[in-house]
Design an enzyme around this catalytic site. Structure first.
Site, PDB file in Angstrom:
ATOM      1  N   ARG A   1     -10.135 -11.724   2.478  1.00  0.00           N
ATOM      2  CA  ARG A   1     -11.027 -12.774   1.984  1.00  0.00           C
ATOM      3  C   ARG A   1     -10.362 -14.147   2.031  1.00  0.00           C
ATOM      4  NH1 ARG A   1     -11.687  -9.680  -3.547  1.00  0.00           N
ATOM      5  NH2 ARG A   1     -11.349  -8.038  -2.010  1.00  0.00           N
TER       6      ARG A   1
ATOM      7  N   LYS B   1       0.831  -1.192   0.000  1.00  0.00           N
ATOM      8  CA  LYS B   1       0.000   0.000   0.000  1.00  0.00           C
ATOM      9  C   LYS B   1       0.875   1.255   0.000  1.00  0.00           C
ATOM     10  CE  LYS B   1      -3.772  -1.895   2.880  1.00  0.00           C
ATOM     11  NZ  LYS B   1      -4.926  -1.720   1.976  1.00  0.00           N
TER      12      LYS B   1
END
Length: 324
Positions: A176, A102
């Protein structure tokens, strides 16, 4: 109820250096002991032995004292005449994005990426304190998505507890992956109802902003029940579609599913929910809440910082449903 919301806020607000996987385990242990429940912890390489390969893959790059783990609280499980409720939480204590790193702005508040775990643990404690007539399982995957020589990579193929293989298109879509394993574990209990909480996608914020979490379920009665409960207690959610037309965006040529949906689908929160649906329990209802767990601005009753979203709505729904 106030204590559950305060616990969630406090956990989310705590800096990642002081809220690692071990600290999540400690809080889960205190909650379990306070309710006379049982806590089972699977840590580090034992995750491979106990068949949590995706949790291990995401968390293995962290320092040894921040090793990944699966936390499972079981309460009232011997009372087989009661319905079984499973709560599942994403516990990424800090998310660098992994090798798909990020930027600085996107990483700044990633101490809150364990917000789903905070929600599941706080709601679980509330259910046990209130003595709701249910059996309860609380499952948390606690990991740090770190960067090291052993970090999982774009292009890797991961195994999962369900047996489906997962192609990694982006290491920043890690939540996820860990939820896939613990949702599968939840299904092994054959629950009558499963609720999962996760700070899963930035796309959910683009769709609905920070104050209105999306709710995903294919059970119309469950959806209306949670939404109605939320309206009654001032804890709003908004139902979003599990749109079948976007399932093809998760297709992989070399695995059963990919963790980053194809760009043509665009709806990132929807496709993330569709990914989770592949691993969700098939007994009873299942609902996924893509919570932000954060107030970006202060307003009366909602200080800036960590926030509890959907806990009060879900508790009201469970109380209405199971307390006769």
């Amino acid at each position: 109820i106030a204590a559950a919301c305060a616990l969630t806020r406090e956990m989310v607000d705590t800096p990642a250096a002081d809220m690692g996987p071990l600290q999540l385990e400690t809080i889960a242990r205190e909650i379990a002991e306070g309710a006379g429940a049982r806590l089972t912890v699977t840590t580090g390489d034992a995750l491979l032995e106990e068949n949590y390969p995706a949790v291990h893959a995401v968390g293995r790059a962290a320092a040894p004292h921040r090793a990944p783990r699966v936390l499972e609280i079981g309460w009232n499980l011997d009372k087989t005449d009661l319905p079984l409720v499973a709560l599942v939480g994403k516990g990424v204590v800090f998310d660098t994005g992994g090798l798909d790193l990020k930027g600085a702005a996107g990483m700044r508040n990633m101490k809150k990426d364990m917000g789903g775990a905070a929600h599941a643990l706080a709601l679980g404690r509330l259910i046990m304190q209130a003595g709701l007539p249910v059996r309860l399982v609380v499952l948390v995957a606690a990991v740090e998505n770190a960067v090291s020589a052993d970090a999982f990579r774009p292009g890797d193929i991961l195994n999962s507890r369900k047996g489906l293989t997962i192609e990694i298109g982006n290491t920043d879509a890690e939540g996820r992956l860990i939820l896939a394993d613990v949702l599968t574990r939840a299904g092994e209990h054959q629950p009558d109802l499963t609720l999962d909480f996760a700070t899963l996608t930035g796309a959910a914020r683009i769709a609905l902003g920070p104050e209105l979490p999306p709710l995903y379920t294919d059970d119309d009665a469950l959806a209306e029940g949670v939404l109605s409960a939320g309206r009654a207690v001032g804890d709003p959610l908004w139902r979003m579609p599990l749109w079948a037309g976007y399932r093809a965006s998760l297709d992989s040529e070399i695995a059963d599913v990919r963790n980053d949906s194809a760009a043509w689908a665009q709806a990132g929160s929807v496709t993330a929910a569709l990914f989770l649906q592949k691993f969700a329990p098939t007994t009873g209802g299942w609902a996924h809440m893509d919570v932000f767990a954060w107030n970006p601005r202060a307003r009366p009753g909602w200080p800036e910082g960590g926030e509890a979203q959907a806990i009060r709505a879900c508790f009201r729904y469970l109380s209405d449903k199971f307390v006769k």
